[in-house]
Design an enzyme around this catalytic site. Structure first.
Site, short mmCIF file in Angstrom:
data_model
loop_
_atom_site.label_atom_id
_atom_site.label_comp_id
_atom_site.label_asym_id
_atom_site.label_seq_id
_atom_site.Cartn_x
_atom_site.Cartn_y
_atom_site.Cartn_z
N HIS A 88 -30.49 53.28 -7.85
CA HIS A 88 -31.28 53.81 -6.62
C HIS A 88 -32.63 53.10 -6.62
CE1 HIS A 88 -28.27 56.41 -5.06
NE2 HIS A 88 -28.08 56.72 -6.56
N THR A 89 -32.68 52.01 -7.07
CA THR A 89 -33.95 50.97 -6.94
C THR A 89 -33.95 49.86 -6.17
OG1 THR A 89 -33.06 49.84 -8.90
CG2 THR A 89 -34.69 51.66 -9.37
N ASP A 90 -32.59 49.41 -5.87
CA ASP A 90 -32.67 48.26 -5.13
C ASP A 90 -33.12 48.29 -3.83
OD1 ASP A 90 -30.23 49.96 -4.15
OD2 ASP A 90 -28.96 48.14 -4.39
N GLY A 110 -17.90 54.15 -8.93
CA GLY A 110 -19.06 53.44 -9.40
C GLY A 110 -19.25 52.46 -10.08
N LEU A 111 -18.23 51.38 -9.70
CA LEU A 111 -18.00 50.09 -10.64
C LEU A 111 -17.78 49.12 -9.46
CD1 LEU A 111 -15.60 50.81 -13.33
CD2 LEU A 111 -18.05 50.86 -13.31
N SER A 112 -18.15 49.37 -8.29
CA SER A 112 -18.35 48.42 -7.12
C SER A 112 -16.98 47.74 -6.83
CB SER A 112 -19.33 47.21 -7.52
OG SER A 112 -20.51 47.52 -7.42
N SER A 113 -15.99 48.65 -6.70
CA SER A 113 -14.83 48.06 -5.97
C SER A 113 -14.96 47.60 -4.80
CB SER A 113 -13.54 49.19 -6.11
OG SER A 113 -13.89 50.42 -5.37
N GLU A 137 -20.52 44.66 4.52
CA GLU A 137 -20.24 46.27 4.11
C GLU A 137 -21.04 47.03 5.04
OE1 GLU A 137 -19.57 47.80 0.07
OE2 GLU A 137 -20.02 45.35 -0.60
N ASP A 142 -25.03 45.38 -6.01
CA ASP A 142 -23.49 45.04 -6.41
C ASP A 142 -23.27 43.86 -6.15
OD1 ASP A 142 -23.91 48.04 -6.55
OD2 ASP A 142 -22.61 48.39 -4.94
C1 GLA Z 1 -24.31 51.65 -4.91
C2 GLA Z 1 -25.03 50.82 -3.85
C3 GLA Z 1 -25.99 49.85 -4.53
C4 GLA Z 1 -26.90 50.82 -5.27
C5 GLA Z 1 -26.22 51.80 -6.13
C6 GLA Z 1 -27.31 52.63 -6.81
O1 GLA Z 1 -23.67 51.16 -5.82
O2 GLA Z 1 -23.93 50.04 -3.15
O3 GLA Z 1 -26.77 49.06 -3.55
O4 GLA Z 1 -28.16 51.48 -4.48
O5 GLA Z 1 -25.31 52.64 -5.37
O6 GLA Z 1 -27.85 51.97 -7.64
#
Ligand code: GLA
Length: 346
Positions: A15-17, A110-113, A142, A154
């Site tokens: 939650h920094t991006d 939470g692994l960016s599927s 997206e 991601d």
């Molecule tokens: C998800 C979002 C990212 C990022 C994370 C938290 O994966 O897609 O852009 O904000 O949550 O770090």
């Protein structure tokens, strides 16, 4: 064309991006494979997926500014089809063809599927451009398809990682640097058993809270804890404190890893989890207890939730020799290898 796009685990910096801060993800050896054979005689893209019940059937060229917003896309398309539609427009796909999608990633973990699918599709549909351009196009796809204004974490992790390295990302400058995995340690991922999706989560609420804090104290990327104290609203103060301290932790984590100080790196991961749970309020009891179980395992330096939170996985740093699977008290855990970026296979 055949493309592979990895998933990613975020080692630290969540939650920094979307406020242009710092993070250090790494690409996984798990990921999504997309094959696509274009047919110059056809004007229809047909895609099937091993994990999605619905086929995607789409007439090209996709016009009408689909890429600029979800409202323009056909309601008949499943969500993943809307991603295909936006990418097809961005890539300028002119003819149809048939393809398949398979993945080894757990979905909603939470692994960016989702980003892995999007990047794999982008490459297989013929995207040509730099890794950064691919990441930006996939972020746009997206966002347009889901309506959630996710950051770039991601996509950059998936398009820019190097094997054997974490990727230190600066979302303000879009600078990045590979940080070698120290010898003698392993990254362990464990699933808490609860799946989640950003759509319908409090992700957008958190991003709005950060924007509200920035209205008062300016960019969180350049704020310090004195600035944070100027926020009268206790909720905004907590959200801002997470972001400001998380950015600091990412920098310290990179230094600790580079000097092989795994103990300090682990402590920073522990602090990160507490900050995400207490100040950012994106953990859930199942993740908290998973993190506690991981920390109780012999040889664990530290553990935290990874990704957006609200469910999904935790990531832990372990002394390599100490990882004996299954870990006591942790059901679904595995050792993650730092893989390379998304690529064309054929
Ligand atoms: C998800 C979002 C990212 C990022 C994370 C938290 O994966 O897609 O852009 O904000 O949550 O770090």
């Amino acid at each position: 064309m055949k493309a592979f796009a990895p998933g990613r685990v975020n080692l630290i910096g969540d939650h920094t991006d979307y406020t242009f801060g710092l993070a250090m993800p790494m690409a996984l050896d798990l990921g999504t494979e997309v094959t696509f054979a274009s047919d110059p005689e056809s004007r229809v893209i047909e895609l099937s997926s091993s994990i999605e019940p619905d086929l995607v059937r789409l007439v090209v060229p996709v016009g009408g500014g689909v890429a600029s917003g979800v409202a323009c896309t056909s309601d008949e398309l499943p969500r993943w089809g809307r991603i295909v539609a936006v990418l097809a427009e961005l890539v300028g796909v002119g003819c149809g063809g048939k393809g398949t999608v398979t993945t080894t990633l757990p979905v909603g973990a939470g692994l960016s599927s989702s980003a892995s699918l999007t990047v794999g599709l982008g490459l297989a549909l013929g995207f040509s451009g730099t890794a950064l351009e691919l990441a930006l196009a996939c972020q746009q796809a997206e966002q347009a398809a889901t309506g959630v204004k996710g950051g770039l974490l991601d996509q950059l992790a998936i398009t820019c990682s190097e094997p054997g390295h974490g990727l230190l990302l600066d979302f303000e400058t879009l600078g990045m640097r590979g940080v070698r995995m120290p010898k003698g340690c392993s990254v362990v991922i464990a699933h808490c058993g609860v799946t989640r999706s950003l759509v319908g989560s409090e992700y957008t609420a958190r991003s709005n809270e950060c924007a509200a804090a920035e209205q008062i104290i300016g960019p969180l990327r350049h704020a310090d804890l004195h600035d944070v104290d100027r926020l009268d609203n206790p909720v905004l103060r907590k959200r801002a404190r997470h972001v400001v301290t998380e950015n600091r932790r990412v920098g310290e984590f990179a230094e600790a890893r580079e000097s092989g100080d795994l103990r300090s790196a682990g402590l920073l991961m522990n602090e990160s989890h507490t900050s995400l749970a207490v100040d950012y309020e994106v953990s859930i009891p199942e993740l908290d207890s998973l993190v506690a179980s991981l920390r109780a395992c012999p040889g664990c330096y530290g553990a935290r939730l990874t990704g957006a939170g609200f469910g999904g996985c935790a990531v832990a740093l372990f002394e390599r020799e100490a990882v004996v699977l299954p870990l006591a008290g942790v059901e679904r855990a595995w050792v993650a290898e730092a893989s390379g970026a998304a690529r064309l296979l054929a």
